[in-house]
Design a protein around this motif. Structure first.
Motif, PDB file in Angstrom:
ATOM      1  N   TYR A 212      65.867  88.070  19.578  1.00 44.22           N
ATOM      2  CA  TYR A 212      66.402  89.237  20.294  1.00 44.22           C
ATOM      3  C   TYR A 212      67.472  88.832  21.303  1.00 44.22           C
ATOM      4  O   TYR A 212      68.467  89.544  21.491  1.00 44.22           O
ATOM      5  CB  TYR A 212      65.275  89.988  21.000  1.00 44.22           C
ATOM      6  CG  TYR A 212      64.659  91.056  20.141  1.00 44.22           C
ATOM      7  CD1 TYR A 212      65.249  92.310  20.024  1.00 44.22           C
ATOM      8  CD2 TYR A 212      63.496  90.816  19.417  1.00 44.22           C
ATOM      9  CE1 TYR A 212      64.688  93.294  19.218  1.00 44.22           C
ATOM     10  CE2 TYR A 212      62.929  91.790  18.605  1.00 44.22           C
ATOM     11  CZ  TYR A 212      63.528  93.032  18.510  1.00 44.22           C
ATOM     12  OH  TYR A 212      62.988  94.005  17.703  1.00 44.22           O
ATOM     13  N   ASP A 213      67.263  87.707  21.962  1.00 40.06           N
ATOM     14  CA  ASP A 213      68.286  87.248  22.910  1.00 40.06           C
ATOM     15  C   ASP A 213      69.607  86.979  22.198  1.00 40.06           C
ATOM     16  O   ASP A 213      70.674  87.387  22.669  1.00 40.06           O
ATOM     17  CB  ASP A 213      67.798  85.982  23.618  1.00 40.06           C
ATOM     18  CG  ASP A 213      68.809  85.466  24.617  1.00 40.06           C
ATOM     19  OD1 ASP A 213      68.990  86.092  25.681  1.00 40.06           O
ATOM     20  OD2 ASP A 213      69.431  84.422  24.327  1.00 40.06           O
ATOM     21  N   LYS A 214      69.532  86.312  21.053  1.00 41.95           N
ATOM     22  CA  LYS A 214      70.748  86.013  20.285  1.00 41.95           C
ATOM     23  C   LYS A 214      71.338  87.298  19.690  1.00 41.95           C
ATOM     24  O   LYS A 214      72.566  87.440  19.597  1.00 41.95           O
ATOM     25  CB  LYS A 214      70.430  85.014  19.177  1.00 41.95           C
ATOM     26  CG  LYS A 214      70.154  83.594  19.679  1.00 41.95           C
ATOM     27  CD  LYS A 214      69.880  82.654  18.522  1.00 41.95           C
ATOM     28  CE  LYS A 214      69.801  81.202  18.991  1.00 41.95           C
ATOM     29  NZ  LYS A 214      68.781  80.973  20.004  1.00 41.95           N
ATOM     30  N   LEU A 215      70.468  88.236  19.283  1.00 37.16           N
ATOM     31  CA  LEU A 215      70.934  89.492  18.692  1.00 37.16           C
ATOM     32  C   LEU A 215      71.747  90.297  19.701  1.00 37.16           C
ATOM     33  O   LEU A 215      72.842  90.799  19.383  1.00 37.16           O
ATOM     34  CB  LEU A 215      69.742  90.313  18.208  1.00 37.16           C
ATOM     35  CG  LEU A 215      70.061  91.722  17.678  1.00 37.16           C
ATOM     36  CD1 LEU A 215      70.993  91.659  16.479  1.00 37.16           C
ATOM     37  CD2 LEU A 215      68.784  92.461  17.315  1.00 37.16           C
ATOM     38  N   ILE A 216      71.241  90.418  20.923  1.00 39.80           N
ATOM     39  CA  ILE A 216      71.949  91.179  21.951  1.00 39.80           C
ATOM     40  C   ILE A 216      73.267  90.502  22.305  1.00 39.80           C
ATOM     41  O   ILE A 216      74.290  91.172  22.511  1.00 39.80           O
ATOM     42  CB  ILE A 216      71.053  91.356  23.189  1.00 39.80           C
ATOM     43  CG1 ILE A 216      69.865  92.264  22.839  1.00 39.80           C
ATOM     44  CG2 ILE A 216      71.831  91.948  24.357  1.00 39.80           C
ATOM     45  CD1 ILE A 216      68.847  92.416  23.948  1.00 39.80           C
ATOM     46  N   SER A 217      73.269  89.167  22.350  1.00 38.83           N
ATOM     47  CA  SER A 217      74.517  88.442  22.607  1.00 38.83           C
ATOM     48  C   SER A 217      75.520  88.681  21.484  1.00 38.83           C
ATOM     49  O   SER A 217      76.717  88.873  21.727  1.00 38.83           O
ATOM     50  CB  SER A 217      74.233  86.939  22.741  1.00 38.83           C
ATOM     51  OG  SER A 217      73.391  86.683  23.845  1.00 38.83           O
ATOM     52  N   GLU A 218      75.023  88.683  20.251  1.00 36.07           N
ATOM     53  CA  GLU A 218      75.890  88.933  19.097  1.00 36.07           C
ATOM     54  C   GLU A 218      76.445  90.359  19.124  1.00 36.07           C
ATOM     55  O   GLU A 218      77.627  90.584  18.841  1.00 36.07           O
ATOM     56  CB  GLU A 218      75.111  88.705  17.807  1.00 36.07           C
ATOM     57  CG  GLU A 218      75.953  88.875  16.540  1.00 36.07           C
ATOM     58  CD  GLU A 218      75.154  88.672  15.277  1.00 36.07           C
ATOM     59  OE1 GLU A 218      75.630  89.075  14.204  1.00 36.07           O
ATOM     60  OE2 GLU A 218      74.034  88.128  15.366  1.00 36.07           O
ATOM     61  N   LEU A 219      75.610  91.335  19.490  1.00 38.22           N
ATOM     62  CA  LEU A 219      76.075  92.720  19.598  1.00 38.22           C
ATOM     63  C   LEU A 219      77.173  92.844  20.646  1.00 38.22           C
ATOM     64  O   LEU A 219      78.148  93.583  20.460  1.00 38.22           O
ATOM     65  CB  LEU A 219      74.905  93.639  19.968  1.00 38.22           C
ATOM     66  CG  LEU A 219      73.858  93.896  18.880  1.00 38.22           C
ATOM     67  CD1 LEU A 219      72.710  94.722  19.448  1.00 38.22           C
ATOM     68  CD2 LEU A 219      74.473  94.610  17.686  1.00 38.22           C
ATOM     69  N   GLN A 220      77.017  92.121  21.730  1.00 36.89           N
ATOM     70  CA  GLN A 220      78.030  92.176  22.790  1.00 36.89           C
ATOM     71  C   GLN A 220      79.348  91.558  22.318  1.00 36.89           C
ATOM     72  O   GLN A 220      80.425  92.116  22.569  1.00 36.89           O
ATOM     73  CB  GLN A 220      77.517  91.436  24.030  1.00 36.89           C
ATOM     74  CG  GLN A 220      78.408  91.619  25.251  1.00 36.89           C
ATOM     75  CD  GLN A 220      77.744  91.088  26.512  1.00 36.89           C
ATOM     76  OE1 GLN A 220      76.776  90.342  26.452  1.00 36.89           O
ATOM     77  NE2 GLN A 220      78.255  91.469  27.659  1.00 36.89           N
ATOM     78  N   ILE A 221      79.262  90.446  21.611  1.00 36.45           N
ATOM     79  CA  ILE A 221      80.481  89.792  21.103  1.00 36.45           C
ATOM     80  C   ILE A 221      81.190  90.692  20.096  1.00 36.45           C
ATOM     81  O   ILE A 221      82.417  90.882  20.162  1.00 36.45           O
ATOM     82  CB  ILE A 221      80.124  88.435  20.462  1.00 36.45           C
ATOM     83  CG1 ILE A 221      79.646  87.445  21.537  1.00 36.45           C
ATOM     84  CG2 ILE A 221      81.320  87.862  19.710  1.00 36.45           C
ATOM     85  CD1 ILE A 221      79.080  86.165  20.979  1.00 36.45           C
ATOM     86  N   LYS A 222      80.416  91.267  19.169  1.00 34.30           N
ATOM     87  CA  LYS A 222      81.007  92.147  18.150  1.00 34.30           C
ATOM     88  C   LYS A 222      81.590  93.412  18.784  1.00 34.30           C
ATOM     89  O   LYS A 222      82.618  93.924  18.333  1.00 34.30           O
ATOM     90  CB  LYS A 222      79.964  92.511  17.098  1.00 34.30           C
ATOM     91  CG  LYS A 222      79.603  91.357  16.170  1.00 34.30           C
ATOM     92  CD  LYS A 222      78.698  91.805  15.059  1.00 34.30           C
ATOM     93  CE  LYS A 222      78.374  90.659  14.118  1.00 34.30           C
ATOM     94  NZ  LYS A 222      79.576  90.135  13.440  1.00 34.30           N
ATOM     95  N   TYR A 223      80.936  93.912  19.827  1.00 39.40           N
ATOM     96  CA  TYR A 223      81.467  95.089  20.516  1.00 39.40           C
ATOM     97  C   TYR A 223      82.817  94.768  21.157  1.00 39.40           C
ATOM     98  O   TYR A 223      83.776  95.546  21.040  1.00 39.40           O
ATOM     99  CB  TYR A 223      80.478  95.568  21.585  1.00 39.40           C
ATOM    100  CG  TYR A 223      81.123  96.452  22.618  1.00 39.40           C
ATOM    101  CD1 TYR A 223      81.496  97.764  22.323  1.00 39.40           C
ATOM    102  CD2 TYR A 223      81.385  95.970  23.905  1.00 39.40           C
ATOM    103  CE1 TYR A 223      82.107  98.570  23.268  1.00 39.40           C
ATOM    104  CE2 TYR A 223      81.990  96.768  24.851  1.00 39.40           C
ATOM    105  CZ  TYR A 223      82.352  98.070  24.532  1.00 39.40           C
ATOM    106  OH  TYR A 223      82.963  98.859  25.466  1.00 39.40           O
TER     107      TYR A 223
END
Length: 387
Positions: A212-223
């Motif tokens: 989940y930590d990596k997922l949220i970081s990935e969502l932020q980068i993609k955003y």
């Protein structure tokens, strides 16, 4: 502990009996001497005892008589007192050993109690951090859902995805997992726990937390990539449109036409009418969706109409000769440019839809109320029920 205190309060009957016997013998010996001296009137006079032949006895013989009678008793009393002294010493030594054993036992009990308290504190910290992260994931999911709705409603605007901040995962990574694991072993080995597969669940929980930590970081980068690309593409469309419209507005054909979308251009881009009067006081930027629907679609048709007119006027000329006509070349170039600008806006809408579809999958899989991932984490943590 109660049993130990009870044992300490028990009477030592052996010691009492020995003391009583010794005191009784000493009283008897003292009484015997007293009555002997009193009977023979030795307390007030010198001893003048006689034997059976009426011969006077010497003091030494009197002493021998008393000693011969009392020596066995005195000797027996001395033996008892000696045994009593050894017995008291033995009892004292035994008490010292017992006290030492109790101290060791109490120390071990205290160490065990301290260890259990440390395990409880470790598990409480672990649970607190996990619950805090679950709250963080749920809040992130709510923000994601709001952003998805905005992107669907206004795909051509730089909508904001609010990312909440949370330090629980930072603190979580600093926790000593050896201590957590030892605390888990202690807790799940208690008599009231029978979760044989807790180690597998524990490992899966840690893996999901990291995911989940990596997922949220990935969502932020993609955003950030998405909003940067969207802003760049739409700004380029706006800039190229402004450059081209200077030439268009000098063309009498478009200037005199009332249905070519020019009025919408001024309204959407500059928030003004043809006369330069401001339309809205709360103008919040270019609405590219409005620009595509009410300007590009109409204006491109106007360009096509003028192209058809020029082709009609030059119908007797072949295409190569038409290209020598500057006005025809210019209208063809503008038609190509404006068509591409319109297409870029359409492409941006499609890219946003594709991006939103991916976000929908992420939300449904990992952040919705029906998410099995979040539920499995919550279920495992709920099994650690400390009192």
């Amino acid at each position: 502990m109660l049993e130990d205190n009870f044992e300490e309060k028990k009477l030592d009957y052996i010691q009492i009996i020995l003391i009583c016997v010794s005191v009784a013998l000493m009283i008897y010996s003292a009484s015997y001497i007293y009555f002997y001296y009193d009977y023979n009137d030795l307390l007030r006079h010198f001893p003048e005892n006689y034997n059976s032949d009426k011969e006077s006895l010497s003091p030494n013989e009197i002493g021998d008589s008393i000693g011969g009678t009392l020596n066995p008793i005195i000797g027996f009393t001395g033996s008892i007192l000696t045994f009593l002294a050894f017995y008291i010493q033995y009892k004292s030594n035994k008490q010292q050993v017992d006290l030492f054993k109790k101290q060791i036992k109490n120390e071990k009990f205290k160490q065990k109690e301290d260890l259990e308290n440390r395990h409880k504190i470790t598990l409480r910290i672990f649970k607190s951090l996990i619950f805090q992260m679950l709250s963080y994931y749920k809040e992130s999911g709510e923000n994601l859902q709001k952003f998805i709705l905005l992107e669907k409603q206004k795909p051509l605007e730089p909508n904001i995805f609010k990312f909440v901040t949370d330090a629980s995962y930072v603190y979580f990574k600093e926790v000593n997992f050896t201590e957590i694991y030892e605390a888990m072993i202690w807790y799940f080995n208690l008599d009231n726990n029978h979760f044989n597969n807790w180690e597998d669940e524990f490992t899966r929980t840690l893996t999901k937390i990291d995911f989940y930590d990596k997922l949220i970081s990935e969502l932020q980068i993609k955003y950030l990539e998405h909003v940067k690309s969207k802003t760049k593409n739409l700004n380029e469309v706006g800039s190229e449109l402004d450059n081209r419209m200077g030439e268009i507005l000098s063309d009498e054909y478009f200037k005199n036409s009332s249905e070519n979308g020019i009025d919408d251009y001024f309204r959407i881009i500059h928030n003004k009418n043809k006369e330069g009067v401001q339309i809205k006081e709360d103008f919040d930027g270019i609405d590219f969706f409005d620009l595509q629907q009410n300007f590009f679609n109409v204006f491109i048709k106007s360009l096509m109409a003028k192209k058809n007119i020029l082709e009609f006027l030059n119908r007797n000329k072949d295409f190569s000769e038409r290209l020598k006509d500057k006005e025809f070349v210019r209208i063809m170039e503008n038609l190509d440019v404006f068509s591409k600008l319109n297409k870029r806006i359409g492409t941006e809408i499609q890219q946003t839809k594709y991006y939103v579809n991916n976000l929908d999958e992420y939300f449904n899989s990992y952040f919705s109320e029906d998410s099995k991932q979040l539920k499995s984490i919550s279920d495992f943590i709920s099994k650690i029920n400390l009192k």
